[in-house]
Motif scaffolding. Structure first.
Motif, PDB file in Angstrom:
ATOM      1  N   LEU A  54      11.753   2.194  -2.801  1.00  0.00           N
ATOM      2  CA  LEU A  54      10.723   2.885  -3.313  1.00  0.00           C
ATOM      3  C   LEU A  54       9.783   3.640  -2.043  1.00  0.00           C
ATOM      4  CD1 LEU A  54       9.324   3.765  -5.839  1.00  0.00           C
ATOM      5  CD2 LEU A  54       8.221   1.676  -6.123  1.00  0.00           C
ATOM      6  N   ALA A  55       9.381   2.888  -1.089  1.00  0.00           N
ATOM      7  CA  ALA A  55       8.581   3.500  -0.283  1.00  0.00           C
ATOM      8  C   ALA A  55       9.161   4.559   0.499  1.00  0.00           C
ATOM      9  CB  ALA A  55       7.719   2.357   0.679  1.00  0.00           C
ATOM     10  N   THR A  56      10.620   4.324   0.922  1.00  0.00           N
ATOM     11  CA  THR A  56      11.424   5.283   1.528  1.00  0.00           C
ATOM     12  C   THR A  56      11.364   6.599   0.645  1.00  0.00           C
ATOM     13  OG1 THR A  56      12.435   3.423   2.809  1.00  0.00           O
ATOM     14  CG2 THR A  56      13.433   5.872   3.001  1.00  0.00           C
ATOM     15  N   VAL A  57      11.816   6.357  -0.348  1.00  0.00           N
ATOM     16  CA  VAL A  57      11.863   7.564  -1.135  1.00  0.00           C
ATOM     17  C   VAL A  57      10.769   8.422  -1.445  1.00  0.00           C
ATOM     18  CG1 VAL A  57      12.544   8.143  -3.506  1.00  0.00           C
ATOM     19  CG2 VAL A  57      14.009   6.552  -2.782  1.00  0.00           C
ATOM     20  N   VAL A  58       9.667   7.727  -1.799  1.00  0.00           N
ATOM     21  CA  VAL A  58       8.437   8.467  -1.802  1.00  0.00           C
ATOM     22  C   VAL A  58       7.830   9.172  -0.872  1.00  0.00           C
ATOM     23  CG1 VAL A  58       6.079   8.101  -2.714  1.00  0.00           C
ATOM     24  CG2 VAL A  58       7.839   7.080  -3.932  1.00  0.00           C
ATOM     25  N   GLY A  63       0.977  -1.302  -0.163  1.00  0.00           N
ATOM     26  CA  GLY A  63      -0.084  -0.057  -0.097  1.00  0.00           C
ATOM     27  C   GLY A  63       0.877   1.194  -0.045  1.00  0.00           C
ATOM     28  N   ALA A  64       2.149   1.085   0.474  1.00  0.00           N
ATOM     29  CA  ALA A  64       2.939   2.179   0.512  1.00  0.00           C
ATOM     30  C   ALA A  64       3.425   2.615  -0.819  1.00  0.00           C
ATOM     31  CB  ALA A  64       4.094   2.073   1.626  1.00  0.00           C
ATOM     32  N   ILE A  65       3.446   1.672  -1.752  1.00  0.00           N
ATOM     33  CA  ILE A  65       3.857   2.105  -3.108  1.00  0.00           C
ATOM     34  C   ILE A  65       2.739   1.992  -4.214  1.00  0.00           C
ATOM     35  CG2 ILE A  65       6.281   1.586  -2.768  1.00  0.00           C
ATOM     36  CD1 ILE A  65       5.746  -1.160  -3.932  1.00  0.00           C
ATOM     37  N   TRP A  86      14.632  -5.334  -0.880  1.00  0.00           N
ATOM     38  CA  TRP A  86      15.198  -3.987  -0.550  1.00  0.00           C
ATOM     39  C   TRP A  86      14.585  -2.856  -1.512  1.00  0.00           C
ATOM     40  CZ3 TRP A  86      17.570  -0.583  -4.412  1.00  0.00           C
ATOM     41  CH2 TRP A  86      18.016  -1.545  -5.620  1.00  0.00           C
ATOM     42  N   GLY A  87      14.164  -3.352  -2.643  1.00  0.00           N
ATOM     43  CA  GLY A  87      13.435  -2.529  -3.603  1.00  0.00           C
ATOM     44  C   GLY A  87      12.147  -1.814  -3.291  1.00  0.00           C
ATOM     45  N   GLY A  89       9.444   9.078   2.275  1.00  0.00           N
ATOM     46  CA  GLY A  89      10.322   9.866   3.255  1.00  0.00           C
ATOM     47  C   GLY A  89      10.673  11.342   2.419  1.00  0.00           C
ATOM     48  N   GLY A  90      10.674  11.208   1.236  1.00  0.00           N
ATOM     49  CA  GLY A  90      10.756  12.488   0.352  1.00  0.00           C
ATOM     50  C   GLY A  90       9.583  13.481   0.679  1.00  0.00           C
ATOM     51  N   ILE A  91       8.367  12.840   0.844  1.00  0.00           N
ATOM     52  CA  ILE A  91       7.247  13.833   1.115  1.00  0.00           C
ATOM     53  C   ILE A  91       7.159  14.608   2.489  1.00  0.00           C
ATOM     54  CG2 ILE A  91       4.759  13.964   1.332  1.00  0.00           C
ATOM     55  CD1 ILE A  91       4.459  11.953  -0.959  1.00  0.00           C
ATOM     56  N   TYR A  92       7.518  13.539   3.467  1.00  0.00           N
ATOM     57  CA  TYR A  92       7.314  13.866   4.902  1.00  0.00           C
ATOM     58  C   TYR A  92       8.609  14.542   5.388  1.00  0.00           C
ATOM     59  CZ  TYR A  92       3.555  10.255   5.320  1.00  0.00           C
ATOM     60  OH  TYR A  92       2.463   9.806   5.359  1.00  0.00           O
ATOM     61  N   SER A  93       9.489  14.410   4.688  1.00  0.00           N
ATOM     62  CA  SER A  93      10.810  15.212   5.017  1.00  0.00           C
ATOM     63  C   SER A  93      10.908  16.817   4.462  1.00  0.00           C
ATOM     64  CB  SER A  93      12.259  14.476   4.521  1.00  0.00           C
ATOM     65  OG  SER A  93      12.198  14.437   3.318  1.00  0.00           O
ATOM     66  N   GLY A  94       9.897  16.693   3.371  1.00  0.00           N
ATOM     67  CA  GLY A  94       9.822  18.023   2.810  1.00  0.00           C
ATOM     68  C   GLY A  94      10.924  18.055   1.563  1.00  0.00           C
ATOM     69  N   ILE A  95      11.661  17.276   1.459  1.00  0.00           N
ATOM     70  CA  ILE A  95      12.567  17.142   0.056  1.00  0.00           C
ATOM     71  C   ILE A  95      11.843  17.170  -0.961  1.00  0.00           C
ATOM     72  CG2 ILE A  95      14.368  15.797  -0.929  1.00  0.00           C
ATOM     73  CD1 ILE A  95      15.096  14.440   1.648  1.00  0.00           C
ATOM     74  N   PHE A  96      10.540  16.500  -1.112  1.00  0.00           N
ATOM     75  CA  PHE A  96       9.999  16.877  -2.397  1.00  0.00           C
ATOM     76  C   PHE A  96       8.587  17.251  -2.364  1.00  0.00           C
ATOM     77  CE2 PHE A  96      12.037  12.572  -3.153  1.00  0.00           C
ATOM     78  CZ  PHE A  96      13.200  13.173  -3.844  1.00  0.00           C
TER      79      PHE A  96
END
Lengths: 183, 433
Positions: free
Chosen positions: B230-234, B111-113, B225-226, B236-243
């Motif tokens: 993917l879940a971390t990038v998407v 669900g996270a991806i 790991w894939g 993590g990117g949103i929550y950290s404000g990077i993306f």
């Protein structure tokens, strides 16, 4: 013999519409994939070299209209709509077929009206010479492309309505669009 | 004609059109256009068909939906769902009922991806169902865990339904995604509990299988790991404000696309199939939004929502009573409508009502998504159940619905907890954002 020929031509037109709709959906989402790649390149250049790609949002705004309108004909042909088929299922038989035809004609009318309204809309944008903010791309041609895709959507839905009409009248031998998934 | 009477008439005509199998988005669009035209004239009414559709097509917030859909389909096609299931399987699969719990965890991870409940159900119907049946699991438990687990696809961020809610109610989508984290974890816990209850009721519903060695477990983690990446990038990117959300969705598409190419090579036929499937699903949602935005115009011009809000506020009904009434309404509507459609049709009335009684729209959004989740596994529509039944005709609907009962009870418990303790939903956004 004449009726047989008519049916063959109709089937040929149906197959052509299917192929066109499928190709448009494919082109549309390939465009989306390319847009996603552009965004990633922009982020990378911006973060690593402080050198963003100019006008990615410009491109996105105009491309999205074309991407989405390109998806619609295939979705209509596949009857991929959120709908409720309780009454038709309960009534069954000819009543069910008549309800399906009514629904198909309603969709056809809606898209026909929408497409008709898109023509003056695209014309007015072209006449005003609207451009994107950064790249100064003319916006008009993109809306004309979207309008043409809506015309294809109308033709696709006309095919769906024709199939439903033939089913109701008992004229057809089950030649539903080949990728129709029902609903 | 009195605008309020016109609004009531319009709503009734819309229901008739929907009953006559007219797609819900089209029914809303027709009534919206016709009703608006009756108030302000046919010229502006017809113009609405182009202007509102164009505004929807160029709405970049909405563009996130096709991107996440494409990401989910690319991820599923590249076999990432198998990986996440394998990890859960390796660590807990050997326990009694462990495969069903692994399915629930796998669905949560997938669900996270993938933001779609139906796609999650269909994917795990292919990945987990054959193995559970082969290992002697009762078809009811096997299908029940997948149908219920599939609903996690819409509560675990990023979720298509949440995006739709955020756009239509003008909420900050990241706040909704953050608010969904604890309810999503609660859902996984409740479903794991439902698996235990199923086994307590019927011990022969699940078997024990051999425990995987430490080496096998590590291998599953390495191979998986894939999906974690993917879940971390998407997310993590949103929550950290990077993306931004749009950027995260684009990055997700490119990463999922890279996985597909790396794992399966360049298979144009498969890629085309993924692209067309995503395109078709996207069009379905956009047609619904076209109709919803046109319908909202009509409702606004008649002022019907504020009339309803004033009427209910004046009736002396308590705030809790209003929310319970809305939940009951959605359960009744769920018997006739797809729950997402029910949400979209009722938003013009429900949102002012929820606001008037002082509830947080982010909290209501999560409650609304949970009600939709329940609708996905309850008769008569229960879309996840239909998907599984279509995949395995030999497993009848009564069997699947029997298997769902403990998960349905778990959903009601979760709904009651989140209703009683809004802090569980609203705490995380208040801390993180």
């Amino acid at each position: 013999m004449g009726a047989h020929l008519g049916e063959e031509e109709l089937n040929r037109l149906q197959r052509f519409t299917e192929r066109l709709a499928h190709a448009l959906a494919l082109v549309g989402f390939t465009g989306l994939l390319i847009l996603a790649i552009m965004v990633v390149v922009d982020i990378t250049l911006r973060r690593l070299f402080d050198y963003p790609l100019q006008g990615v949002n410009d491109v996105a705004a105009v491309v999205m209209a074309v991407v989405v309108s390109a998806c619609i004909p295939n979705s209509l042909l596949a009857r991929q709509n959120i709908s409720v088929d309780v009454l038709g299922t309960i009534l069954g038989g000819k009543a069910h077929l008549a309800i399906n035809l009514f629904a198909s004609l309603a969709v056809l009318l809606f898209f026909a009206l929408m497409t008709w309204q898109f023509i003056p809309y695209a014309a007015s944008i072209t006449a005003r010479g609207e451009q994107t903010w950064v790249l100064k791309w003319p916006v008009g041609p993109w809306w004309w492309v979207a309008t043409i895709f809506f015309v294809v959507a109308v033709v696709a839905q006309a095919m769906v309505a024709l199939v439903d009409l033939r089913r109701l009248m008992g004229w057809e031998n089950g030649n539903a669009p080949s990728h129709e998934q029902g609903n | 004609m009195d605008p309020l009477l016109l609004a009531g008439l319009g709503f009734a005509i819309m229901l008739v059109l929907i009953a006559l199998h007219v797609p819900i988005g089209i029914a809303m669009g027709f009534v919206g256009m016709g009703g608006f035209a009756m108030v302000v004239g046919w010229g502006p009414g017809l113009t609405l068909l182009a202007s509102e559709t164009a505004a929807t097509l160029t709405n970049l917030n909405l563009a996130v939906i096709p991107l996440f859909m494409l990401m989910g389909n690319l991820a599923a096609s590249s076999g990432l769902a198998n990986d996440v299931y394998n990890i859960a399987h390796s660590f807990i699969g050997h326990r009694k009922g462990g495969l069903a719990t692994a399915t629930v965890l796998g669905c949560g991870g997938f669900g996270a991806i993938c933001g779609s409940g139906v796609a999650t159900t269909a994917t795990f119907g292919r990945v987990a169902l054959p193995e559970m049946l082969e290992r002697g699991y009762a078809p009811s438990l096997a299908t029940g865990s997948i149908a219920a687990g599939g609903t996690l696809g819409i509560i675990v961020p990023p979720s298509t339904i949440m995006l739709l809610y955020a756009i239509l109610t003008e909420q900050f989508v990241v706040e909704l995604f953050t608010a969904a984290m604890i309810p999503a974890l609660l859902a996984i816990l409740c479903y794991a509990g439902a698996v235990r209850v199923s086994i307590l009721i019927n011990p022969s519903a699940a078997s024990e299988i051999e425990k995987r060695s430490f080496r096998k477990r590590m291998e599953a983690l390495r191979n998986g790991w894939g999906v974690i990446f993917l879940a971390t990038v998407v997310l993590g990117g949103i929550y950290s404000g990077i993306f931004t959300v749009n950027e995260a969705a684009s990055v997700g598409v490119v990463v999922a696309f890279a996985f597909l190419i790396l794992r399966k090579g360049i298979n144009l036929r498969e890629l085309a199939s993924v692209l067309v499937a995503s395109a078709t699903a996207t069009a379905m949602i956009y047609v619904m939004v076209f109709g919803a935005t046109i319908f909202s115009y009509f409702m606004a011009v008649t002022d019907a929502p504020s009339f309803i809000v004033d009427g209910i506020a004046g009736s002396g009904m308590s705030a809790t009573g209003v929310i319970l009434m809305l939940l009951a309404m959605y359960i009744v509507l769920g018997a006739f409508f797809d729950e997402v459609a029910a949400m979209i049709i009722t938003l013009p009335f429900v949102i002012p009502l929820v606001q008037q009684f002082g509830f947080d729209l982010v909290w209501w959004g999560i409650i609304n998504v949970i009600v939709i989740e329940i609708g996905m596994i309850t008769p008569p529509i229960g879309i996840n159940v239909m998907v599984l039944n279509a995949m395995r005709r030999d497993i009848g609907l009564p069997t699947i619905y029997r298997g769902i009962l403990p998960f349905f009870a778990a959903d009601l418990v979760r709904l009651a907890i989140l209703f009683a303790f809004p802090v569980l939903t609203l705490w995380l956004p208040s801390v993180l954002l």
